[in-house]
Design an enzyme around this catalytic site. Structure first.
Site, PDB file in Angstrom:
ATOM      1  CE  LYS A 112      -1.975  -1.917   3.692  1.00 45.10           C
ATOM      2  NZ  LYS A 112      -2.002  -3.326   3.442  1.00 45.10           N
ATOM      3  CB  VAL A 125      -8.448  -1.836  -0.322  1.00 43.65           C
ATOM      4  CG1 VAL A 125      -9.596  -1.638   0.669  1.00 43.65           C
ATOM      5  CG2 VAL A 125      -7.641  -0.555  -0.462  1.00 43.65           C
ATOM      6  CG  LEU A 170     -12.511  -9.389   0.247  1.00 46.73           C
ATOM      7  CD1 LEU A 170     -13.076  -8.574   1.412  1.00 46.73           C
ATOM      8  CD2 LEU A 170     -13.417 -10.587  -0.031  1.00 46.73           C
ATOM      9  CG  ASP A 193      -3.162  -2.141   7.350  1.00 50.30           C
ATOM     10  OD1 ASP A 193      -2.313  -2.018   6.456  1.00 50.30           O
ATOM     11  OD2 ASP A 193      -4.079  -2.997   7.312  1.00 50.30           O
ATOM     12  CE  LYS A 201      -5.933  -2.944   4.521  1.00 48.67           C
ATOM     13  NZ  LYS A 201      -6.326  -3.977   5.474  1.00 48.67           N
ATOM     14  N   GLY A 236      -4.610 -12.393   4.786  1.00 53.27           N
ATOM     15  CA  GLY A 236      -4.134 -13.773   4.626  1.00 53.27           C
ATOM     16  C   GLY A 236      -3.316 -13.868   3.348  1.00 53.27           C
TER      17      GLY A 236
HETATM   18  N1  NAP Z   1      -0.309 -10.584   4.489  1.00 53.65           N
HETATM   19  C1  NAP Z   1      -1.489 -10.069   4.167  1.00 53.65           C
HETATM   20  O1  NAP Z   1      -2.554 -10.581   4.531  1.00 53.65           O
HETATM   21  C2  NAP Z   1      -1.532  -8.844   3.282  1.00 53.65           C
HETATM   22  C3  NAP Z   1      -2.775  -8.404   2.786  1.00 53.65           C
HETATM   23  C4  NAP Z   1      -2.798  -7.292   1.911  1.00 53.65           C
HETATM   24  C5  NAP Z   1      -1.617  -6.616   1.626  1.00 53.65           C
HETATM   25  N2  NAP Z   1      -0.444  -7.058   2.182  1.00 53.65           N
HETATM   26  C6  NAP Z   1       0.782  -6.321   1.856  1.00 53.65           C
HETATM   27  O2  NAP Z   1       1.610  -7.122   1.027  1.00 53.65           O
HETATM   28  C7  NAP Z   1       2.979  -6.788   1.250  1.00 53.65           C
HETATM   29  C8  NAP Z   1       3.765  -8.041   1.566  1.00 53.65           C
HETATM   30  O3  NAP Z   1       3.286  -8.616   2.773  1.00 53.65           O
HETATM   31  P1  NAP Z   1       4.057  -9.844   3.442  1.00 53.65           P
HETATM   32  O4  NAP Z   1       3.213 -10.281   4.564  1.00 53.65           O
HETATM   33  O5  NAP Z   1       4.466 -10.794   2.394  1.00 53.65           O
HETATM   34  O6  NAP Z   1       5.378  -9.082   4.002  1.00 53.65           O
HETATM   35  P2  NAP Z   1       6.780  -9.745   4.375  1.00 53.65           P
HETATM   36  O7  NAP Z   1       6.619 -11.181   4.692  1.00 53.65           O
HETATM   37  O8  NAP Z   1       7.390  -8.821   5.391  1.00 53.65           O
HETATM   38  O9  NAP Z   1       7.635  -9.664   3.019  1.00 53.65           O
HETATM   39  C9  NAP Z   1       8.143  -8.473   2.507  1.00 53.65           C
HETATM   40  C10 NAP Z   1       9.295  -8.805   1.598  1.00 53.65           C
HETATM   41  O10 NAP Z   1       9.716  -7.618   0.930  1.00 53.65           O
HETATM   42  C11 NAP Z   1      11.130  -7.700   0.776  1.00 53.65           C
HETATM   43  N3  NAP Z   1      11.692  -6.390   0.438  1.00 53.65           N
HETATM   44  C12 NAP Z   1      11.848  -5.293   1.202  1.00 53.65           C
HETATM   45  N4  NAP Z   1      12.438  -4.311   0.480  1.00 53.65           N
HETATM   46  C13 NAP Z   1      12.660  -4.803  -0.761  1.00 53.65           C
HETATM   47  C14 NAP Z   1      13.221  -4.279  -1.957  1.00 53.65           C
HETATM   48  N5  NAP Z   1      13.698  -3.042  -2.013  1.00 53.65           N
HETATM   49  N6  NAP Z   1      13.256  -5.055  -3.061  1.00 53.65           N
HETATM   50  C15 NAP Z   1      12.797  -6.314  -3.043  1.00 53.65           C
HETATM   51  N7  NAP Z   1      12.234  -6.873  -1.925  1.00 53.65           N
HETATM   52  C16 NAP Z   1      12.181  -6.127  -0.803  1.00 53.65           C
HETATM   53  C17 NAP Z   1      11.610  -8.291   2.080  1.00 53.65           C
HETATM   54  O11 NAP Z   1      12.908  -8.800   1.907  1.00 53.65           O
HETATM   55  P3  NAP Z   1      13.785  -9.352   3.115  1.00 53.65           P
HETATM   56  O12 NAP Z   1      13.250 -10.750   3.371  1.00 53.65           O
HETATM   57  O13 NAP Z   1      15.150  -9.380   2.550  1.00 53.65           O
HETATM   58  O14 NAP Z   1      13.618  -8.424   4.258  1.00 53.65           O
HETATM   59  C18 NAP Z   1      10.538  -9.371   2.285  1.00 53.65           C
HETATM   60  O15 NAP Z   1      10.908 -10.543   1.598  1.00 53.65           O
HETATM   61  C19 NAP Z   1       2.989  -5.768   2.401  1.00 53.65           C
HETATM   62  O16 NAP Z   1       3.085  -4.464   1.869  1.00 53.65           O
HETATM   63  C20 NAP Z   1       1.633  -5.979   3.078  1.00 53.65           C
HETATM   64  O17 NAP Z   1       1.153  -4.816   3.733  1.00 53.65           O
HETATM   65  C21 NAP Z   1      -0.373  -8.157   2.970  1.00 53.65           C
END
Ligand code: NAP
Length: 368
Positions: free
Chosen positions: A133, A158, A162, A227, A231, A345
């Protein structure tokens, strides 16, 4: 079969799930059969480095990257990987090797700093898909630059998978006028509210949300309402409102007495807030209401905060980590158009990304 190259910034929870979906029999094969497209990974990047292969990374190479990330390792340590600590740097590495026109870049990072790379990718004729986001909740000018083309898609920003953004864009494109948007935009806060309403204590509800993996490692990142604000800002900006994040008025779901503590101290002193929260639940129950963390985009400054709502209404009936987004418009005025379901999720978020990738492959990039 059309081969559509894609690259992924962020091989974390969501990014890894996306890669597993595409590599698995069911999703990858169904997309090939139904859509006639094969998504080919050409670059995988984390915060330290990237693997690149314009002809397509082999399944073994993708598997190695997934295993490294699942073991908390870094891509940069894999054979053939290159160092890069920003999305612009890894993008430059990719651009040096291939033309990006018709390819798709996915931002599944939680980084504040990807926007310049996203703009470069759009400029080079690529499609871009975000679950992150942050690029859309920085300065308004950045949001406008990114969203000036439909080659940027962000359904997963968001409500995870969905169809919130597509519903809103459909209403706006068809000339409807949005009069209000209201809803519960946070799975974590919904989970905590539902537990409170069942009679659980605030401290137990927060700790259970953490144990279940719904909350961020520091639960205050969810409880502070940021968060939800992000959104709400994305939806408001899509409606044409010239707002900055600082214009939104969100109230944290953290009692003031627990402000300014370290994470450990905050978790230790959580029970101090139990009585105050239980009292709010009791007062609401006396009015046949329940507590809910509600975002309301109808006011001049969109708001978010804990409210007591009708227990039998759409917000009060929400269960578990579900989100609900109610669109009140000129056409949907008495009963709002509502989108409801799991709003967080990894699998549903990856599914939202995949839907955007398919739309891009079908509609936008196919005609370039
Ligand atoms: N989980 C959910 O339910 C959900 C729902 C909607 C939206 N989101 C959004 O989706 C995104 C990912 O969520 P997540 O849960 O997968 O987060 P996460 O597990 O913290 O993964 C984020 C990843 O981004 C990498 N990263 C950071 N800076 C980077 C860069 N410059 N270039 C390439 N990779 C980079 C990190 O690398 P390192 O491992 O090296 O630190 C990590 O692998 C977030 O923005 C979150 O808000 C998540």
């Amino acid at each position: 079969m059309r081969r559509v190259p894609f690259w992924l910034w962020g091989v974390g929870g969501v990014g890894s799930t996306l890669l597993r979906l595409l590599a698995g029999e069911s999703a990858g094969q169904r997309i090939r059969q139904r859509v006639g497209v094969e998504f080919v990974p050409v670059m995988l990047a984390d915060s330290q480095g990237y693997l690149v292969e314009p002809a397509g990374l082999t399944p073994a190479s993708v598997e190695q990257a997934l295993a490294a990330k699942e073991g908390k390792g870094s891509i940069v340590n894999l054979p053939g990987a290159r160092p890069a600590t920003s999305a612009s740097e890894s993008l430059a590495g990719l651009r040096a090797r291939m033309n990006l026109r018709g390819a798709i870049g996915v931002d599944a990072t939680a980084s504040d700093a990807t926007a310049p790379a996203l703009l470069d990718a759009l400029e080079a004729g690529a499609g871009v898909v975000l679950s992150n986001k942050r690029p859309l909740t920085g300065p308004l000018a950045q949001f406008q630059a990114l969203t000036r083309t439909r080659r940027l898609r962000h359904e997963a920003t968001v409500g995870a998978g969905l169809p919130v953004i597509s519903t809103l864009n459909g209403l706006l494109d068809s000339g409807d006028r949005i009069t209000a948007i209201q809803g519960c935009f946070s799975g974590t806060l919904g989970y905590v509210c539902a537990a409170l309403n069942r009679g659980e204590s605030y401290s137990a509800a927060v700790l259970r949300a953490m144990e279940a993996g719904y909350a961020e490692p520091d639960p205050r990142d969810d409880l502070c309402g940021l968060d939800v604000a992000r959104k709400a800002l994305i939806l408001s900006r899509l409606c044409g409102r010239a707002l900055e994040l600082s214009d939104l008025q969100v109230r944290p779901m953290i009692p003031a007495r627990l402000d300014g503590l370290s994470k450990e101290e905050f978790l230790r002193r959580l029970p101090e807030a139990d009585a105050e929260m239980a009292d709010m639940v009791r007062q609401a129950a006396g009015r046949k209401q329940v507590l809910s963390y509600v975002a309301d985009l109808s006011a001049p400054a969109p708001t978010g905060g804990l409210q007591s709502v009708d227990a039998a209404g759409p917000l009060g009936r929400l269960a578990g980590t579900d989100n609900i987004i109610l669109f009140y418009t000129e056409r949907y005025h008495d009963t709002p158009l509502s989108v409801q379901g799991p709003g967080a999720g990894r699998a549903v978020t990856a599914s939202g990304i995949l839907t955007d990738m398919i739309t891009l492959a079908r509609e936008e990039l196919g005609h370039d």
